[in-house]
Write a protein that holds these residues in place. Structure first.
Motif, PDB file in Angstrom:
ATOM      1  N   ALA A 280       0.829  -1.209   0.000  1.00  0.00           N
ATOM      2  CA  ALA A 280       0.000   0.000   0.000  1.00  0.00           C
ATOM      3  C   ALA A 280       0.859   1.253   0.000  1.00  0.00           C
ATOM      4  N   GLU A 281       1.912   1.256   0.792  1.00  0.00           N
ATOM      5  CA  GLU A 281       2.780   2.428   0.823  1.00  0.00           C
ATOM      6  C   GLU A 281       3.511   2.601  -0.506  1.00  0.00           C
ATOM      7  N   ALA A 282       3.948   1.499  -1.092  1.00  0.00           N
ATOM      8  CA  ALA A 282       4.632   1.593  -2.381  1.00  0.00           C
ATOM      9  C   ALA A 282       3.705   2.167  -3.449  1.00  0.00           C
ATOM     10  N   TYR A 283       2.471   1.677  -3.481  1.00  0.00           N
ATOM     11  CA  TYR A 283       1.525   2.194  -4.470  1.00  0.00           C
ATOM     12  C   TYR A 283       1.177   3.660  -4.205  1.00  0.00           C
ATOM     13  N   THR A 284       1.138   4.061  -2.946  1.00  0.00           N
ATOM     14  CA  THR A 284       0.896   5.464  -2.625  1.00  0.00           C
ATOM     15  C   THR A 284       2.042   6.321  -3.144  1.00  0.00           C
ATOM     16  N   LEU A 285       3.260   5.887  -2.916  1.00  0.00           N
ATOM     17  CA  LEU A 285       4.442   6.593  -3.414  1.00  0.00           C
ATOM     18  C   LEU A 285       4.419   6.677  -4.934  1.00  0.00           C
ATOM     19  N   TRP A 286       3.915   5.638  -5.557  1.00  0.00           N
ATOM     20  CA  TRP A 286       3.873   5.547  -7.017  1.00  0.00           C
ATOM     21  C   TRP A 286       2.697   6.334  -7.606  1.00  0.00           C
ATOM     22  N   GLY A 287       1.746   6.715  -6.777  1.00  0.00           N
ATOM     23  CA  GLY A 287       0.570   7.429  -7.255  1.00  0.00           C
ATOM     24  C   GLY A 287      -0.571   6.538  -7.681  1.00  0.00           C
ATOM     25  N   LYS A 288      -0.464   5.256  -7.444  1.00  0.00           N
ATOM     26  CA  LYS A 288      -1.527   4.308  -7.813  1.00  0.00           C
ATOM     27  C   LYS A 288      -2.420   4.100  -6.585  1.00  0.00           C
ATOM     28  N   THR A 289      -3.226   5.122  -6.294  1.00  0.00           N
ATOM     29  CA  THR A 289      -3.944   5.172  -5.028  1.00  0.00           C
ATOM     30  C   THR A 289      -5.041   4.123  -4.911  1.00  0.00           C
ATOM     31  N   ASP A 290      -5.674   3.774  -6.018  1.00  0.00           N
ATOM     32  CA  ASP A 290      -6.724   2.760  -5.941  1.00  0.00           C
ATOM     33  C   ASP A 290      -6.143   1.413  -5.521  1.00  0.00           C
ATOM     34  N   ARG A 291      -4.971   1.078  -6.042  1.00  0.00           N
ATOM     35  CA  ARG A 291      -4.326  -0.171  -5.663  1.00  0.00           C
ATOM     36  C   ARG A 291      -3.859  -0.125  -4.208  1.00  0.00           C
TER      37      ARG A 291
END
Length: 342
Positions: A280-291
């Protein structure tokens, strides 16, 4: 392979990432989001560690003491922290009275579990007390597993205090102490060594000390090969690889590490939930918030107490700030369940 460097530029990352490495179970602040149940659990452990009056524990045989600690370990890996606190509070006086070498090694495990539980319950000040007592008992026991676990606890607490240099250097010095003894050591000692190296890698990454961070992860992987039946063998190093990549600002690499393991094969609920909060944190950093939201929801289903910890709550807060129009399905309900202000 492991070297101490005195320099290190201050880590500069996007302001919406404050938890640094959710995969490693690290938070930066304490107290937020504690439920009445967890507050009561913390109070029980506090009073057991620092009784108002001198106290002694019941007399237990070595076998009974060891079995009780084994049960406590199972509760920890199942993420039942509030319930576990009651059992640990009863074991702490027994640990305090331990004197036989075998009992001292078991006592060190009691303090180790107490420290980890207090960290999970966002009570670092009391965790310091437990960690200090645990290190003293571990060294008195001479048990390599106990020493590795005790030093890892201290490294974790220094990391939480944002003293990353001390956390890294403590890991390096402990590695120098333990490494020569490991070839003839049991798998349990390799397991605690691998956990120590994983924790140190996060601290090194925070200092942008990439060489030491990656070197420590290599040491952790080697330890996992020597401890195939321990928790360390499945999921542990992978989640720390995710954490190190996040701290170094490489969300794509973090997700690649996540794909290296089948999450259903991670044997403990605590570590499996940490795997998903790391994603979840990685996807947040990446901007993929839905994932990111989907990963948090999976983590909550596995172990709700893990999502209520400081780090995942910060990720939820960051996602809320990004979701100005309320389009992320399930995020607001998750925030309410986790005690995050909307």
């Amino acid at each position: 392979m492991l070297e101490t460097s005195t320099g290190g530029r201050a880590t500069k990352r996007r302001t919406f990432i404050k938890s640094a490495a959710i995969a490693a179970g690290v938070g930066l602040t304490d107290g937020a989001g504690q439920t009445d149940q967890s507050a009561a659990a913390v109070a029980r452990l506090r009073d057991a560690l620092i009784p108002n009056e001198p106290s002694s524990g019941p007399v237990l045989t070595q076998a009974s003491f060891a079995r009780a600690v084994t049960r406590a370990r199972r509760d920890f890996t199942a993420a039942r922290y509030a319930d576990l606190a009651g059992d640990l509070a009863e074991l702490i006086p027994v640990a305090r009275d331990a004197s036989d070498p075998a009992d001292l090694a078991t006592a060190a495990q009691v303090y180790h579990l107490t420290t980890r539980t207090l960290i999970k319950l966002s009570a670092s000040p009391y965790a310091w007390v437990s960690a200090h007592q645990g290190e003293r008992v571990a060294h008195a026991s001479g048990d390599l597993q106990a020493i590795g676990e005790a030093r890892r606890d201290l490294a974790s607490l220094f990391h939480r205090a944002m003293d990353y240099g001390k956390a890294r250097d403590l890991t390096v010095s402990t590695a120098e102490l333990l490494r020569p003894q490991l070839p003839s050591a049991p798998a349990s000692a390799w397991g605690s060594y691998g956990a120590l190296m994983s924790t140190g890698a996060i601290a090194a990454a925070r200092l942008e000390d990439r060489d030491n961070a990656l070197g420590m992860l290599e040491e952790a992987e080697e330890a996992a090969r020597h401890a195939p039946k321990l928790v360390l063998s499945v999921g542990h190093v992978a989640t720390y690889k995710i954490g190190v990549s996040i701290v170094l600002g490489d969300a794509g690499t973090a997700i690649e590490h996540a794909r290296d393991i089948v999450p259903d094969e991670i044997p403990t609920l605590e570590r499996r939930a940490s795997y998903y909060t790391g994603i979840a944190e990685a996807y947040t950093l990446w901007g993929k918030t839905d994932r990111a939201v989907r990963a948090l929801l999976v983590a909550e289903k596995i172990a709700p107490s893990e999502v209520r910890r400081t780090g995942p709550r910060q990720v939820i807060t960051d996602l809320l700030h990004r979701d100005r129009h309320g389009k992320l399905s399930g995020l607001h309900a998750l925030a309410r369940r986790s005690g995050v202000a909307l």
